[in-house]
Structure formats: structure tokens, C-alpha cells
Scaffold this motif. Structure first.
Motif, short mmCIF file in Angstrom:
data_model
loop_
_atom_site.label_atom_id
_atom_site.label_comp_id
_atom_site.label_asym_id
_atom_site.label_seq_id
_atom_site.Cartn_x
_atom_site.Cartn_y
_atom_site.Cartn_z
N VAL A 115 -3.77 26.74 -59.78
CA VAL A 115 -3.68 28.20 -59.85
C VAL A 115 -5.01 28.82 -59.46
CG1 VAL A 115 -3.34 30.17 -61.39
CG2 VAL A 115 -1.86 28.14 -61.60
N LYS A 116 -6.07 28.32 -60.00
CA LYS A 116 -7.42 28.85 -59.74
C LYS A 116 -7.77 28.76 -58.26
CE LYS A 116 -12.20 27.42 -60.51
NZ LYS A 116 -13.03 26.39 -61.16
N ARG A 117 -7.37 27.69 -57.60
CA ARG A 117 -7.79 27.45 -56.22
C ARG A 117 -6.82 28.00 -55.18
NH1 ARG A 117 -11.39 22.61 -55.64
NH2 ARG A 117 -11.92 21.87 -57.73
N ASN A 118 -5.63 28.46 -55.60
CA ASN A 118 -4.60 28.84 -54.63
C ASN A 118 -3.92 30.18 -54.88
OD1 ASN A 118 -4.17 26.29 -52.76
ND2 ASN A 118 -4.41 25.52 -54.86
N VAL A 119 -3.57 30.47 -56.12
CA VAL A 119 -2.76 31.66 -56.41
C VAL A 119 -3.60 32.92 -56.22
CG1 VAL A 119 -1.45 32.87 -58.20
CG2 VAL A 119 -1.24 30.38 -57.95
N GLY A 120 -3.02 33.87 -55.50
CA GLY A 120 -3.70 35.14 -55.26
C GLY A 120 -4.71 35.10 -54.13
N LEU A 121 -4.86 33.96 -53.48
CA LEU A 121 -5.84 33.83 -52.40
C LEU A 121 -5.15 33.85 -51.04
CD1 LEU A 121 -8.06 31.11 -54.06
CD2 LEU A 121 -8.72 33.47 -53.61
N PRO A 122 -5.80 34.38 -50.01
CA PRO A 122 -5.17 34.52 -48.69
C PRO A 122 -5.08 33.19 -47.95
CG PRO A 122 -7.46 35.21 -48.57
CD PRO A 122 -7.19 34.91 -50.03
N LEU A 123 -4.28 33.19 -46.89
CA LEU A 123 -4.14 32.02 -46.05
C LEU A 123 -3.73 32.48 -44.66
CD1 LEU A 123 -4.19 28.87 -46.08
CD2 LEU A 123 -1.72 28.95 -46.43
N LYS A 124 -4.37 31.96 -43.63
CA LYS A 124 -4.05 32.37 -42.27
C LYS A 124 -4.37 31.23 -41.30
CE LYS A 124 -2.86 35.62 -39.28
NZ LYS A 124 -1.50 36.18 -39.28
N PHE A 125 -3.44 30.98 -40.37
CA PHE A 125 -3.62 29.94 -39.36
C PHE A 125 -3.56 30.54 -37.96
CE2 PHE A 125 -1.54 27.75 -42.93
CZ PHE A 125 -2.44 26.73 -43.16
N ASP A 126 -4.29 29.94 -37.04
CA ASP A 126 -4.25 30.31 -35.63
C ASP A 126 -3.36 29.30 -34.90
OD1 ASP A 126 -4.66 30.82 -32.95
OD2 ASP A 126 -6.83 31.07 -33.12
N GLY A 142 -7.54 21.98 -47.92
CA GLY A 142 -6.97 21.40 -49.14
C GLY A 142 -6.37 22.43 -50.06
N ASP A 143 -7.09 23.52 -50.30
CA ASP A 143 -6.62 24.62 -51.15
C ASP A 143 -6.84 25.93 -50.42
OD1 ASP A 143 -6.03 23.36 -53.90
OD2 ASP A 143 -8.03 22.57 -53.44
N ASN A 144 -6.09 26.97 -50.80
CA ASN A 144 -6.25 28.27 -50.17
C ASN A 144 -7.69 28.78 -50.28
OD1 ASN A 144 -3.46 27.97 -50.02
ND2 ASN A 144 -3.06 30.12 -50.44
N GLU A 145 -8.38 28.43 -51.35
CA GLU A 145 -9.75 28.93 -51.52
C GLU A 145 -10.69 28.40 -50.44
OE1 GLU A 145 -11.63 27.83 -55.14
OE2 GLU A 145 -11.76 25.70 -54.66
N ASP A 146 -10.30 27.33 -49.74
CA ASP A 146 -11.14 26.80 -48.68
C ASP A 146 -11.37 27.83 -47.57
OD1 ASP A 146 -11.01 24.50 -50.16
OD2 ASP A 146 -9.90 23.33 -48.69
N ILE A 147 -10.42 28.76 -47.43
CA ILE A 147 -10.54 29.74 -46.35
C ILE A 147 -11.68 30.72 -46.61
CG2 ILE A 147 -9.05 31.65 -47.12
CD1 ILE A 147 -7.69 31.36 -44.30
N LEU A 148 -12.11 30.82 -47.87
CA LEU A 148 -13.20 31.72 -48.20
C LEU A 148 -14.51 31.28 -47.56
CD1 LEU A 148 -12.39 32.34 -51.98
CD2 LEU A 148 -11.66 33.68 -49.99
N ALA A 149 -14.59 30.00 -47.18
CA ALA A 149 -15.79 29.49 -46.52
C ALA A 149 -15.70 29.57 -45.00
CB ALA A 149 -16.03 28.03 -46.94
#
Length: 359
Positions: free
Chosen positions: A312-323, A142-149
Motif C-alpha cells: 500500500v505504501k509503495r503503490n496505492v495513490g501513486l502515479p504510473l505511466k509508460f511510453d 518494481g513498485d509505483n513509487e519507483d516512478i518518483l525517481a
């Protein structure tokens, strides 16, 4: 990637829902050029602005196009179009990110009930053996921050979006619930199988002119000066529309294709997109040259448009990567350079009169 090589066409028609759409139009083009009979559902087969490009493609191709009227929310609406079809490609789903007052009515209900209505029609049509569903990476996160989990820091087809809701990221939520419903209905029977295509943000030339989409809006903002003072430090996954269309066809005809397939050429920052366009067009347009500090985006983003502080809090400045290995190894998708995708799409934006050169 060149036009996919398809098996020799048979008399069995193929159904494409949402036929006038961005991705569906390319699917239909490839099928007609390969000689297939295509049943395409649209809201209004008589609306020239929606179907004119499809009729023009059909005139010049060796395949046959038949248009049918259908409504995602009308039970039984897809029965006539589906008769005799062997493969169903369900691309129809609302893609609206703003401007609605009721997210459930605008997004979730049409996506969910539309999928249910199409697959219920599949259950009643004995000739269908495979369904290819256009889902999205929005059903994966949903948001880039999801990848932190995610321990690996990379999204795969194993992941599901569990953080979105009708009140938070309703579009993403609509894609997740619609795809889950599709897998549920598939598992309740054994005659037809299901493959889902989960593309990242789709760019590349459209077969219609002047169409509205989030990708076009981004390119217009890149070129009209609204982002000249800086873009958010935002990373997105991107893929060319022609690769997405090809993936649907490769999934439809490959018996080894099973499950979900992420379609993503690479991940790019907004600044990198601006650099690609500036490298081609130079100073003709005021492309962004820097990233705005995140605290400024947080403070002033809500004043400039649909960027909320929560986003902004959940997406900006956060990484994103897909396989994307499954799409390459099983389907055989070959991704073109993203520079080609963005330059061709931006040139279409110019040709369609959506931008003026900087004076």
C-alpha cells in the motif's frame, strides 16, 4: 488489432517454450494459422488439459504443431525441440504471486536458470538467428513509487527494476534477473540477436477455460462483491494478450526490431476497470463504485488478502505511466480499446462459471 500479417511460411520451424501458457497459446495460434511449423515445449505433452486446445487449433490450421517435453531446470532439456529452428520465442517462466514458502525456488531460480538453459541450447543450435524473450514491465519497475525517481515521470525501455529483491517483490525480481541474464548471454556471442517484449498487466480472452491468473483473480473480485465497498486507488498498466502475442511475431520477423519493447495500451485505475464493466453489465454484478480511502486500505488490506501495508505504501495513490512509442513506431503494434479487452475477458470469466449473477 487484427491478426498480424506474417511473411510466407518456410520449412524452418519456430520454437515456442511454455507452449500451453496464456500468451504462448495465442502466439502458436497465429503461427499455425499462417502455415508455420511450430515446435512447442510443455511439461507433459500427454496432458490433455494442458495441450488439448493447442491440438484443436492445429487440426483447424494449415500449419504443423509438434509438442516436446521440457523442464526449465533441466540442462539440455530444450535441445531436441530446438533442432532446425530459426526463431526461438522463450515465453516459459513461473508466474506465481502468492502461496509459496521459498521465493527463490518458486520464482527466481526457474526464471533465471530456465532462461540460461534455453539460451545455452540456442548457443548449441547453429540454425537459430533470433530469440524473442517474454519479459515484463516488472523488469522495468518494481513498485509505483519507483516512478518518483524518474525525472520525466514516464517509464521507458531505458529503465530497469533495481528496487526488487528475492525478499521484496520476488516475481518482479525474477523477471529482472532473467532478462539481464538473457542480454548478458546474447552479448557474449554474435550469431543470434535478442528482442524482449515487456508487457504490462495482460488481460483479454484465454484460449483455455478456467485458467488461473492474477488478471482473472482481479476480474472475479470485481464481480463477486469482495470489492463492492471500494477498491484501492491503484493504477496499473494494461494490455490485451492478443497485442502481446502479435508483438512477439512482429519482433521475430522485423529485422529493424532491436532491444526492448514496452507493451502497454494505457494506464487504468481499479475503479475505471469497474466502471468499464458496469457500463456493459449494469447491476448484474456488484462492481465497485468508489475508491476506498488509502488509510483504510493500509489498515484493513492485510486482513482481506495478499495486500500488505508495505505494498500500500509503495503503490496505492501513486502515479504510473509508460511510453509505448517503440512498440507502435517500430513493431507497428495497434492497440485495441481497453473496453473491448476487459469486456471480452470478463465475459469469459462468466462463461467459464467463475461468477454468478447477483440475486
Amino acid at each position: 488489432m487484427t491478426t498480424p500479417t506474417l511473411p510466407e511460411s518456410t520449412m524452418t520451424p519456430i520454437l515456442v517454450t511454455g507452449g500451453s501458457g496464456y500468451i504462448a497459446s495465442w502466439i502458436i495460434k497465429y503461427l499455425l494459422e499462417a502455415g508455420y511449423t511450430v515446435h512447442a515445449t510443455v511439461r507433459d505433452p500427454a496432458k490433455q488439459s494442458s495441450v488439448g486446445h493447442l491440438l484443436k487449433i492445429a487440426e483447424q490450421a494449415k500449419g504443423t504443431l509438434k509438442l516436446f517435453k521440457a523442464d526449465l531446470l533441466a540442462e539440455g532439456s530444450f535441445n531436441e525441440a530446438m533442432q532446425g529452428c530459426g526463431i526461438v520465442m522463450h515465453t516459459a517462466s513461473p508466474f506465481v504471486l502468492e502461496g509459496f514458502s521459498d521465493a527463490n525456488e518458486a520464482l527466481v531460480r526457474p526464471a533465471l536458470e530456465g532462461t540460461r538453459n534455453v539460451l545455452n541450447a540456442v548457443n548449441q543450435c547453429p540454425t537459430v538467428h533470433r530469440v524473442v524473450l517474454t519479459s515484463s514491465v516488472a523488469a522495468i519497475y518494481g513498485d509505483n513509487e519507483d516512478i518518483l525517481a524518474v525525472p520525466s515521470g514516464v517509464f521507458t525501455e531505458e529503465h530497469w527494476n533495481t528496487t526488487s529483491s528475492v525478499d521484496h517483490n520476488p516475481y518482479q525480481y525474477s523477471k529482472a534477473v532473467a532478462e539481464r541474464e538473457a542480454w548478458k548471454l546474447q552479448k557474449e556471442q554474435s550469431r543470434w540477436d535478442l528482442v524482449t517484449i515487456n508487457p504490462a498487466m495482460v488481460y483479454g480472452p484465454s484460449l483455455t477455460s478456467g485458467s488461473q491468473s492474477a488478471s482473472i483473480d482481479t476480474l472475479v473480485q470485481m464481480g463477486d462483491g469482495r470489492l463492492r465497498t471500494g477498491v484501492p486507488k491503484l493504477t496499473i498498466g494494461v494490455v490485451d494478450v492478443r497485442e502481446v502475442a502479435s508483438a512477439h511475431l512482429l519482433a521475430a520477423f522485423n529485422p529493424a526490431a532491436k532491444g526492448r519493447f514496452i507493451l502497454n495500451a494505457t494506464e487504468l485505475t481499479m475503479l475505471k476497470i469497474g466502471k468499464i464493466l458496469r457500463h456493459k453489465y449494469g447491476s448484474q454484478y456488484p462492481f465497485p463504485r468508489m475508491e476506498a480511502p488509502t488509510f483504510l486500505v493500509w489498515a484493513f488490506g492485510p486482513l482481506m488478502g495478499p495486500i500488505t501495508r508495505d505494498f500500500v505504501k509503495r503503490n496505492v495513490g501513486l502515479p504510473l505511466k509508460f511510453d509505448n512509442r517503440r512498440s507502435r513506431d517500430i513493431l507497428g503494434v495497434q492497440y485495441r480499446p481497453v473496453e473491448e479487452t476487459f469486456i471480452e475477458h470478463f465475459q469469459q470469466v462468466i462463461d467459464d462459471g467463475l461468477l454468478k449473477k447477483k440475486r
